[in-house]
Write a protein that holds these residues in place. Structure first.
Motif, PDB file in Angstrom:
ATOM      1  N   ALA A  94     -37.331 -72.172  73.691  1.00 14.97           N
ATOM      2  CA  ALA A  94     -37.847 -73.382  73.063  1.00 14.97           C
ATOM      3  C   ALA A  94     -38.313 -73.092  71.645  1.00 14.97           C
ATOM      4  O   ALA A  94     -38.093 -73.878  70.733  1.00 14.97           O
ATOM      5  N   SER A  95     -38.968 -71.925  71.493  1.00 16.27           N
ATOM      6  CA  SER A  95     -39.425 -71.549  70.155  1.00 16.27           C
ATOM      7  C   SER A  95     -38.262 -71.363  69.201  1.00 16.27           C
ATOM      8  O   SER A  95     -38.320 -71.784  68.049  1.00 16.27           O
ATOM      9  N   ARG A  96     -37.181 -70.765  69.681  1.00 14.03           N
ATOM     10  CA  ARG A  96     -36.045 -70.524  68.799  1.00 14.03           C
ATOM     11  C   ARG A  96     -35.382 -71.829  68.390  1.00 14.03           C
ATOM     12  O   ARG A  96     -35.012 -72.007  67.232  1.00 14.03           O
ATOM     13  N   SER A  97     -35.238 -72.767  69.331  1.00 18.58           N
ATOM     14  CA  SER A  97     -34.583 -74.031  69.005  1.00 18.58           C
ATOM     15  C   SER A  97     -35.466 -74.895  68.121  1.00 18.58           C
ATOM     16  O   SER A  97     -34.970 -75.664  67.304  1.00 18.58           O
ATOM     17  N   LYS A  98     -36.770 -74.758  68.269  1.00 27.09           N
ATOM     18  CA  LYS A  98     -37.681 -75.591  67.500  1.00 27.09           C
ATOM     19  C   LYS A  98     -37.866 -75.064  66.085  1.00 27.09           C
ATOM     20  O   LYS A  98     -37.839 -75.828  65.124  1.00 27.09           O
ATOM     21  N   GLU A  99     -38.066 -73.766  65.927  1.00 28.91           N
ATOM     22  CA  GLU A  99     -38.372 -73.206  64.620  1.00 28.91           C
ATOM     23  C   GLU A  99     -37.236 -72.372  64.039  1.00 28.91           C
ATOM     24  O   GLU A  99     -37.270 -72.019  62.866  1.00 28.91           O
ATOM     25  N   LYS A 100     -36.242 -72.071  64.845  1.00 32.22           N
ATOM     26  CA  LYS A 100     -35.119 -71.233  64.428  1.00 32.22           C
ATOM     27  C   LYS A 100     -35.598 -69.912  63.845  1.00 32.22           C
ATOM     28  O   LYS A 100     -35.146 -69.426  62.821  1.00 32.22           O
ATOM     29  N   VAL A 101     -36.573 -69.336  64.509  1.00 36.46           N
ATOM     30  CA  VAL A 101     -37.155 -68.072  64.075  1.00 36.46           C
ATOM     31  C   VAL A 101     -36.865 -67.016  65.129  1.00 36.46           C
ATOM     32  O   VAL A 101     -37.150 -67.205  66.296  1.00 36.46           O
ATOM     33  N   VAL A 102     -36.310 -65.886  64.713  1.00 31.92           N
ATOM     34  CA  VAL A 102     -36.145 -64.770  65.624  1.00 31.92           C
ATOM     35  C   VAL A 102     -37.525 -64.287  66.026  1.00 31.92           C
ATOM     36  O   VAL A 102     -38.417 -64.161  65.195  1.00 31.92           O
ATOM     37  N   SER A 103     -37.725 -64.013  67.313  1.00 27.15           N
ATOM     38  CA  SER A 103     -39.052 -63.652  67.778  1.00 27.15           C
ATOM     39  C   SER A 103     -39.478 -62.290  67.234  1.00 27.15           C
ATOM     40  O   SER A 103     -38.997 -61.244  67.661  1.00 27.15           O
ATOM     41  N   ILE A 104     -40.414 -62.318  66.290  1.00 29.64           N
ATOM     42  CA  ILE A 104     -40.980 -61.091  65.744  1.00 29.64           C
ATOM     43  C   ILE A 104     -41.749 -60.358  66.829  1.00 29.64           C
ATOM     44  O   ILE A 104     -41.847 -59.125  66.824  1.00 29.64           O
ATOM     45  N   ASP A 105     -42.297 -61.117  67.771  1.00 28.51           N
ATOM     46  CA  ASP A 105     -43.080 -60.508  68.836  1.00 28.51           C
ATOM     47  C   ASP A 105     -42.251 -59.553  69.688  1.00 28.51           C
ATOM     48  O   ASP A 105     -42.768 -58.561  70.203  1.00 28.51           O
ATOM     49  N   VAL A 106     -40.968 -59.852  69.868  1.00 28.02           N
ATOM     50  CA  VAL A 106     -40.101 -58.967  70.643  1.00 28.02           C
ATOM     51  C   VAL A 106     -40.004 -57.608  69.959  1.00 28.02           C
ATOM     52  O   VAL A 106     -40.158 -56.555  70.594  1.00 28.02           O
ATOM     53  N   ILE A 107     -39.755 -57.617  68.663  1.00 26.82           N
ATOM     54  CA  ILE A 107     -39.633 -56.369  67.914  1.00 26.82           C
ATOM     55  C   ILE A 107     -40.976 -55.652  67.863  1.00 26.82           C
ATOM     56  O   ILE A 107     -41.054 -54.430  67.990  1.00 26.82           O
ATOM     57  N   ARG A 108     -42.056 -56.401  67.700  1.00 24.91           N
ATOM     58  CA  ARG A 108     -43.391 -55.793  67.664  1.00 24.91           C
ATOM     59  C   ARG A 108     -43.729 -55.162  69.016  1.00 24.91           C
ATOM     60  O   ARG A 108     -44.336 -54.082  69.073  1.00 24.91           O
ATOM     61  N   GLY A 109     -43.331 -55.816  70.088  1.00 22.52           N
ATOM     62  CA  GLY A 109     -43.560 -55.249  71.414  1.00 22.52           C
ATOM     63  C   GLY A 109     -42.798 -53.948  71.610  1.00 22.52           C
ATOM     64  O   GLY A 109     -43.315 -52.987  72.200  1.00 22.52           O
ATOM     65  N   PHE A 110     -41.564 -53.897  71.122  1.00 27.21           N
ATOM     66  CA  PHE A 110     -40.769 -52.677  71.177  1.00 27.21           C
ATOM     67  C   PHE A 110     -41.425 -51.577  70.337  1.00 27.21           C
ATOM     68  O   PHE A 110     -41.467 -50.406  70.735  1.00 27.21           O
ATOM     69  N   ALA A 111     -41.970 -51.950  69.175  1.00 29.77           N
ATOM     70  CA  ALA A 111     -42.635 -50.980  68.302  1.00 29.77           C
ATOM     71  C   ALA A 111     -43.825 -50.346  68.990  1.00 29.77           C
ATOM     72  O   ALA A 111     -44.086 -49.143  68.828  1.00 29.77           O
ATOM     73  N   LEU A 112     -44.557 -51.119  69.774  1.00 22.98           N
ATOM     74  CA  LEU A 112     -45.728 -50.584  70.468  1.00 22.98           C
ATOM     75  C   LEU A 112     -45.350 -49.516  71.485  1.00 22.98           C
ATOM     76  O   LEU A 112     -46.112 -48.575  71.710  1.00 22.98           O
ATOM     77  N   LEU A 113     -44.188 -49.644  72.094  1.00 19.38           N
ATOM     78  CA  LEU A 113     -43.722 -48.598  73.010  1.00 19.38           C
ATOM     79  C   LEU A 113     -43.459 -47.314  72.239  1.00 19.38           C
ATOM     80  O   LEU A 113     -43.866 -46.220  72.662  1.00 19.38           O
ATOM     81  N   GLY A 114     -42.778 -47.419  71.101  1.00 20.18           N
ATOM     82  CA  GLY A 114     -42.499 -46.242  70.289  1.00 20.18           C
ATOM     83  C   GLY A 114     -43.766 -45.590  69.760  1.00 20.18           C
ATOM     84  O   GLY A 114     -43.890 -44.361  69.741  1.00 20.18           O
ATOM     85  N   ILE A 115     -44.728 -46.413  69.340  1.00 11.38           N
ATOM     86  CA  ILE A 115     -45.990 -45.887  68.838  1.00 11.38           C
ATOM     87  C   ILE A 115     -46.726 -45.134  69.939  1.00 11.38           C
ATOM     88  O   ILE A 115     -47.293 -44.060  69.706  1.00 11.38           O
ATOM     89  N   LEU A 116     -46.704 -45.658  71.136  1.00 14.09           N
ATOM     90  CA  LEU A 116     -47.346 -44.995  72.270  1.00 14.09           C
ATOM     91  C   LEU A 116     -46.683 -43.652  72.568  1.00 14.09           C
ATOM     92  O   LEU A 116     -47.358 -42.645  72.808  1.00 14.09           O
ATOM     93  N   LEU A 117     -45.360 -43.613  72.540  1.00 12.86           N
ATOM     94  CA  LEU A 117     -44.632 -42.365  72.792  1.00 12.86           C
ATOM     95  C   LEU A 117     -44.942 -41.317  71.728  1.00 12.86           C
ATOM     96  O   LEU A 117     -45.025 -40.118  72.035  1.00 12.86           O
ATOM     97  N   ALA A 118     -45.107 -41.749  70.491  1.00 16.65           N
ATOM     98  CA  ALA A 118     -45.436 -40.813  69.416  1.00 16.65           C
ATOM     99  C   ALA A 118     -46.895 -40.368  69.487  1.00 16.65           C
ATOM    100  O   ALA A 118     -47.209 -39.177  69.341  1.00 16.65           O
ATOM    101  N   ASN A 119     -47.798 -41.309  69.720  1.00 17.51           N
ATOM    102  CA  ASN A 119     -49.223 -41.010  69.688  1.00 17.51           C
ATOM    103  C   ASN A 119     -49.678 -40.122  70.830  1.00 17.51           C
ATOM    104  O   ASN A 119     -50.606 -39.324  70.672  1.00 17.51           O
ATOM    105  N   ILE A 120     -49.044 -40.251  71.980  1.00 21.34           N
ATOM    106  CA  ILE A 120     -49.518 -39.510  73.144  1.00 21.34           C
ATOM    107  C   ILE A 120     -49.442 -38.007  72.908  1.00 21.34           C
ATOM    108  O   ILE A 120     -50.224 -37.239  73.464  1.00 21.34           O
TER     109      ILE A 120
END
Length: 404
Positions: free
Chosen positions: A6-32
């Protein structure tokens, strides 16, 4: 639960949250890796890490972290920060409000929170660096995209040159001073093992303030230009509407993916070979070249990851499979701090005391387990609330003047 379609059809914005969520996994793997062993103290040790001397799983885990993770995900977070700055500032201005004033309040909160995190929880905090670099973004908000991109690339280039020279000079100094400096470093490493694995909170806090926190703050002069450079690239993407009009920019995203893929893989391969002493050159020089090279290789491979996700989101019919990533991303600040608190209690002496006793494969498994818990927590939290707890507090601080 969020409805990304619904968000994509309404605002035509790629979900930045998806990429940010993926980044948090990488940050956790590096930080540990910094939570489980004294990597802060080992930064002055010039010892080869040949892959062949470790068990196969250890070799694989070490290679995966260095090749795919190290130096790739903080740049991703930085890119999204610059992009987020553009969105935030634009919304404020559209409401007829003072964008500078509100953004300064936003960065002040982040700076205070980052310093608290740095001093009282973990020395690897990135929030205070983001806050300091963030204030400089205001100098560029009215510049043209071309000027912004030029400054971004220039800052990254200068950072690469300066830091590479410092790495090389540092290795030369360590080599020339030899055993005297080596003995001091080894003593600090031994002290870190003892304090972090057995110490009370007070003992660990005192050790960190004396041995780590001051040097982290001193390094702001070196880290801020690099971070700001990546911020500006994110700001450039925002001004050029690469994300908001992703469907129109598919050709550019494909080109970015192709060129960041081959260049990122090439430079990261050289970085990894240098790191594991696979070139016939003195290791003191190899490790310095590796650390410097990753300043460029990391962001390039990061752009490959980002463009891959943007193209993927444009192609798939249903985004339901990506909802968990988006949930974690929407609560990025909360989850970032939560990761630190959890890891402190797992590894430090006042918790389970596993510092120095967990190998890299076990670390990866622990990180994945924590991330899965955050996926569940974030999804449940956002099913009843619109923001994470720290995000809500950040928003309240930012808009306090308006609400009054």
């Amino acid at each position: 639960m969020m409805n990304l379609e619904a968000s994509r059809s309404k605002e035509k914005v790629v979900s930045i949250d998806v990429i940010r969520g993926f980044a948090l996994l990488g940050i956790l793997l590096a930080n540990i890796l910094f939570f489980k062993s004294p990597l802060f103290q080992k930064q002055g040790v010039i010892v080869p890490e040949p892959l062949g001397e470790a068990p196969f799983l250890e070799q694989t885990g070490h290679f995966v972290i260095e090749f795919f993770v190290n130096g790739k995900f903080y740049p991703m977070f930085s890119l999204l920060f610059g992009l987020g700055f553009y969105f935030f500032y634009s919304r404020i201005v559209q409401r007829g409000l003072d964008g500078n004033s509100f953004f300064k309040r936003r960065m002040t909160f982040l700076l205070i929170l980052g310093l608290i995190h740095l001093v009282f929880i973990w020395s690897g905090d990135i929030l205070h660096t983001y806050a300091v670099a963030g204030f400089f973004l205001l100098l560029f908000i009215d510049k043209t995209p071309k000027v912004i991109l030029t400054w971004g690339i220039a800052l990254l280039g200068v950072s690469w040159i300066v830091l590479s020279l410092l790495f090389i000079l540092s290795s030369i100094a360590l080599t020339m001073k030899g055993n005297a400096m080596g003995a001091d470093i080894q003593n600090n490493i031994a002290a870190a093992y003892q304090v972090f694995s057995e110490g009370t909170y007070g003992e660990i806090l005192a050790f960190r303030i004396q041995e780590e926190v001051f040097y982290v703050l001193l390094n702001l002069f070196l880290t801020v230009p690099n971070v700001l450079g990546i911020f500006l690239i994110g700001l450039y993407f925002g001004k050029q509407e690469w994300f908001t009009k992703a469907e129109e920019y598919q050709k550019k995203w494909r080109n970015l993916f192709i060129h960041s893929f081959w260049s990122g893989v090439l430079l990261t391969s050289i970085y990894t070979f240098l790191l594991f002493d696979l070139f016939p050159i003195p290791y003191s020089l190899a490790i310095s070249l590796a650390d410097g090279l990753n300043i460029i290789a990391g962001p390039l491979l990061m752009l490959c990851y980002v463009s891959f996700f943007v193209l993927l989101i444009q192609r798939i019919k249903s985004l339901k499979a990506l909802v968990p990533l988006a949930a974690v991303g929407r609560m990025a600040l909360t989850n970032y701090l939560m990761q630190s608190v959890i890891l402190v209690f797992i590894f430090y002496g006042f918790g389970f005391g596993l510092f120095g006793s967990v190998n890299i494969v076990e670390s990866i498994l622990i990180a994945i387990g924590i991330y899965l818990l955050q996926v569940v927590f974030s999804t449940l939290w956002l099913s009843k609330r619109s923001q994470g707890p720290m995000e809500a507090l950040w928003r309240k601080w930012t808009y306090h003047q308006k609400e009054q």
